[in-house]
Design a protein around this motif. Structure first.
Motif: not given
Length: 298
Positions: A167-194
């Motif tokens: 909704a904010a204008g992200f276009d999944p049809a275009r290549p994207t650089a994703w970054l999860a810096e210091g995130l997965f350490l704190y998420l539940p395992s199931a949330a990381e998989r999602r």
């Protein structure tokens, strides 16, 4: 840059406080003559939050230097991580990617400090209190992003963040650089998989993804290491209590299964390559950390 103190709420506790710890580390790193990364905004976040009163933001305020387990060793780790992920994102931009998504952006200022191509867009996803605190502080400084910056208040443990992103204008049809810096350490395992599944579902061919995890169960000796003890006793951050205790998924294997080419390394691989940063030591709180870099080639 001069700043007054903005209002602050949830940034002063829990995972929000870890964002301030990382900001302090980046501020200290910025002042080093051999800085791995520079973030001129980081110290202003620290000084804007009452919970951080007395925290150092310059190297000379850390008497033991790199021997200090908190602001030396752990702080230098955050500087190294910033540099390596900076390099990864800029390499993605050089390869033609113009869409960047920072998952759990915290007090990240890459939209303000990195030399992006002019037609890039940086989407920052995090909890509303963290983004609001960051925006208030940046507004006081009169900071201007170098590219289009789109903050998105959303909970990454809920699937609604994906709709908010598009909704904010992200276009999944275009290549994207994703970054999860210091995130997965704190998420539940199931949330990381999602999150991993959502990133795959929204990644065009050529997209990249970099993230940090802890893959190895830490021994009692490691859990009693000076890094964890100093963070808990000196600044009130119990990292071990914040880390999710569930067995971690093999996210690199999940990505490979869905058409990503992955490479996983230790922070020490990059310390050796750059000639700076923490090196291995006995009962090391950094030894379980892994950084994965992936390219989507479905």
């Amino acid at each position: 840059m001069a700043a007054t103190v903005p209002d602050t709420t949830d940034i002063d506790g829990g995972v929000g406080l870890t964002a301030l710890m990382v900001a302090a580390a980046r501020a200290i790193e910025t002042g080093r003559p051999d800085a791995l990364a520079r973030d001129e905004y980081a110290g202003h976040f620290v000084r804007a939050a009452p919970a951080c009163a007395g925290w150092p933001i310059r190297p000379e305020e850390v008497p033991e230097g790199e021997a200090d387990p908190l602001w030396g060793r752990l702080g230098r780790y955050f500087g190294l991580r910033t540099r390596v992920f900076d390099d990864h994102l800029l390499e993605s931009a050089e390869a033609g990617i113009r869409q960047v998504v920072l998952l759990g952006a915290g007090l990240d200022t890459r939209a303000f400090r990195l030399p992006w191509p002019h037609d890039s867009a940086v989407f920052e996803i995090d909890q509303e209190p963290v983004l609001a605190f960051k925006q208030r502080t940046l507004d006081i400084l009169g900071a201007t992003p170098r590219v289009r910056r789109v903050p998105i208040a959303a909970d990454l443990c809920l699937d609604t963040w994906q709709d908010a992103l598009t909704a904010a204008g992200f276009d999944p049809a275009r290549p994207t650089a994703w970054l999860a810096e210091g995130l997965f350490l704190y998420l539940p395992s199931a949330a990381e998989r999602r999150v991993i599944a959502a990133v795959t579902a929204h990644s065009a061919a050529g997209s990249t993804f970099a993230y940090e995890v802890k893959r190895i169960a830490e021994t009692a000796a490691v859990r009693n290491s000076p890094v964890y003890t100093a963070a808990r006793e000196r600044i009130g951050i119990d990292l071990l209590a914040l880390f999710d205790p569930d067995p971690r998924p093999d996210s690199a294997a999940d990505l490979t299964h869905h058409g990503w080419q992955t490479q996983t390394c230790t922070p020490f691989d990059h310390s050796h390559r750059l000639g700076r940063g923490p090196r291995p030591e006995p009962h090391d709180a950094l030894a379980a950390n892994r950084w994965t870099f992936a390219v989507h080639r479905p």
